[in-house]
Each structure stands twice: as C-alpha cells, then as structure tokens.
Design an enzyme around this catalytic site. Structure first.
Site, mmCIF file in Angstrom:
data_model
loop_
_atom_site.group_PDB
_atom_site.id
_atom_site.type_symbol
_atom_site.label_atom_id
_atom_site.label_comp_id
_atom_site.label_asym_id
_atom_site.label_seq_id
_atom_site.Cartn_x
_atom_site.Cartn_y
_atom_site.Cartn_z
ATOM 1 N N GLN A 114 43.475 41.963 44.386
ATOM 2 C CA GLN A 114 43.025 41.023 43.354
ATOM 3 C C GLN A 114 43.255 39.576 43.807
ATOM 4 O OE1 GLN A 114 41.497 41.929 40.347
ATOM 5 N NE2 GLN A 114 41.121 39.731 40.204
ATOM 6 N N ASP A 168 35.077 45.348 47.600
ATOM 7 C CA ASP A 168 34.721 43.994 47.145
ATOM 8 C C ASP A 168 33.544 43.438 47.961
ATOM 9 O OD1 ASP A 168 35.873 42.768 44.977
ATOM 10 O OD2 ASP A 168 37.710 42.189 46.026
ATOM 11 N N LYS A 215 39.771 47.249 35.256
ATOM 12 C CA LYS A 215 39.298 48.072 36.372
ATOM 13 C C LYS A 215 39.874 49.483 36.254
ATOM 14 C CE LYS A 215 38.524 44.043 39.172
ATOM 15 N NZ LYS A 215 39.050 42.995 40.026
#
Ligand code: NDP
Length: 300
Positions: free
Chosen positions: A97, A120, A53
């Site tokens: 995460q 997200d 990322k």
C-alpha cells in the site's frame, strides 16, 4: 443536453460477477487465488483502503492476508518480507500500500515485487509490456476507466482522447492504454500537464476527456466540447460545514456545469473510484490463472 451518468458501481459489480466462474475454475485446478496486502504504518486512509481490499477478496472467495508493519520498519525488513511473499505460493498477488513512510524507497519496493505477482501493474516490466501491447497485469485505475468505456459501449476507435495528468499510476498508463491497437482503445491521444500551454485548446478537442490532476473541479464547462464523454478520476476532499463530516468529495471536473455540456460523465463519488478494487480483484485472478497455466506447462 442530458448527460448519461456512467456508474462505476454497476461496472464494478459486473467485473466482479465475471470473476466468480474464473475463481471456481482455478480452485477446481487446485489453485486458490490469493492476495497479500502489506501496510506500513497507520495512515488512516490507507487503513480504510486495505480493509476494503480485504472485504472485496472475502466477498469473492479470494484468499487474502494483510501484513501490518510498524511505521519504523526498515527498508531491509520490507525487502525481506517482499522476497518471502514472492516465494509464497499462496499469494498470486502482492500489493504494498502506497504511500510508504518517507524513509522507505517505494521504487525499490515496486521493483522487488515479482512481475508475475505485480497486481498493481507498477513494476517496470509490467509498464514495458503495457507499452509494447503485450498481455500483462494492468494498473488498476486506468484499466477501470477502460472497463467503464467498454461496458457503456463508448466508441474509442479513432476518437481523440485527451488525458489531463501524467502520474505513473494514472495519467501515463491511461495514455499507454488508449493508443493501443486493441478493440477498446485505438484512439489518438494527447496528454496534458502543468507544462501544457492553453489547456482548453486541447481539452476542447477531446471526444473523450480523462482527468486525473488532484485539483478540485479544475475542468469547467467552457473547457469541454459539446457532446464529449468526460471521465473524472479525481477524488478530492473539500471543506463543507453543511456536512456532518465537515467535508465532501469532489472530482477534478466541475460536475454540475460540465454535465450540462457533455454526453456522458462519471460522478464523484460513484464513478472511477469504485473500479480500482474490482480491477485489483481481476488482476489477482489473472495472476492465479497464469500460475495455473505455468503449473500445467502452458496447457489450459
Ligand atoms: P499526482 O499528483 O501524482 O499527479 C497529478 C498530475 O496532474 C501531474 O501529472 C500534474 O502535472 C497534473 N496536474 C496537476 N495540476 C495541474 C494543472 N493545474 N494543470 C494541468 N495538469 C495538472 O496525482 P494522481 O495521478 O495520483 O491522482 C490524480 C487524481 O486522481 C487525484 O484526485 C487522486 O485522488 C485521484 N485518484 C483516484 C484513484 C481512484 O479513483 N481509485 C486512484 C488514483 C488517483 P505535473 O506532472 O506537471 O506535475
């Protein structure tokens, strides 16, 4: 029939190229798009995802930071960090995460992230807006599937889409995207799961079959209609002594046999997996643009 291979890499590159002028425009308006990724613990797979990322941000000129916290971080400490990041104008996207260590409550964290920074797309506010067909940050993997279908001009309007799997991160949002009254959706959707009886009765009726179960190669050729489009979200490691690493990656679809039957298919690796980070970049840029618009009181 020779199936068309739907290459995630090509689509992901196109998505990222499309972001460059948008990023430049934000910067000209004084806003440098920024993403912060929070990693708790030292799970090796998560470390790889987080590194990828950061690399993607770097390649696009998106500002990024990774906050690595020890595995014994408390809920209070993590909550407080999220609060600080919510208030930090350098970051338009916050990603914690997953999976988190077991003593931490992932739902509490997802709900704590400001919906404006929820790149997200997992916050209940984002999910609700998606269901209502409102503009929102979309969950990256299902949005990536939609992007693949759009890029390859695969007609979804009026088609029967069957989604196998109902997780909050893939199956459910996939369902919610596909029935929307929008250009690249407007499909009739069936969703299957472990409670579904006679699975192949459903999968055989799919014009577009989207599979996200985590069960290696569970979809066999006999479960797929001739000429269907097959999207395989699954990424599974299976032992393979012939490989140096001792394993290989396979999807949830038995690729070699299904590709003889369908009209188009995503490979694993090389398919949907490559889309997730590209869509994360897209969400970060969208969140930065929304911030610019807010700063300018809605004037574009
Ligand atoms: P989950 O384990 O959270 O969910 C799996 C879903 O599949 C559940 O709804 C489950 O049903 C259903 N399921 C499992 N086995 C069967 C079966 N035999 N028949 C019917 N339904 C079944 O997985 P995820 O959604 O997180 O991930 C699915 C796959 O996608 C995995 O391979 C994962 O690695 C991959 N993935 C890939 C991503 C990417 O490419 N970037 C991102 C996220 C996931 P039930 O609800 O009844 O238990």
């Amino acid at each position: 029939m020779e199936a068309k291979i739907l290459h995630g890499k090509v689509v992901a590159e196109a998505v990222k190229e499309g972001l460059r002028p948008r990023i430049e425009k934000c910067i000209k308006k004084g806003v440098y798009p920024g993403l912060v990724v929070v990693l708790v613990g030292e799970d090796p797979a998560s470390q790889v995802y987080v590194r990828n990322k950061a690399r993607a941000c770097e390649s696009l000129g998106i500002y990024s930071e990774t906050r690595c916290l020890s595995v014994d971080t408390t809920q209070k400490e993590l909550n407080e960090l999220v609060d600080r990041l919510n208030a930090d104008d350098r970051f338009h996207g916050i990603l914690v995460q997953m999976p988190l260590p077991k003593h931490l409550d992932d739902i509490e964290i997802i709900e704590r992230i400001s919906p404006q920074k929820d790149v997200d797309g997992f916050h209940p506010m984002s999910v609700g807006r998606l269901v209502q067909g409102q503009n929102t940050l979309l969950p990256c993997t299902p949005a990536g599937v939609l992007e693949i279908l759009a890029y390859y001009n695969i007609e979804t309007n009026g088609k029967h889409v069957v989604v196998v799997g109902r997780s909050n991160i893939v199956g459910k949002p996939m369902l919610n995207l596909m029935y929307q009254k929008s250009k690249h959706a407007n499909a009739t959707v069936t969703i299957c799961h472990t409670g579904t009886r006679n699975m192949e009765e459903h999968t055989l009726r799919a014009d577009i079959l989207i599979v996200a179960t985590g069960v290696p190669e569970m979809i066999k050729a006999g479960m797929v209609k001739d000429g269907a489009v097959v999207i395989d979200v699954g990424v599974n490691r299976v032992d393979d002594d012939t490989r140096k690493k001792g394993y290989r990656l396979v999807g949830d679809v038995a690729y070699d046999e299904v590709k003889e039957r369908c009209s188009a298919i995503t490979p694993v690796p090389g398919g949907v997996g490559l889309m997730t980070i590209a869509m994360l970049m897209k969400n970060t840029v969208q969140a930065a643009e929304d911030h610019v618009n807010l700063k300018n009181n809605g004037k574009k």
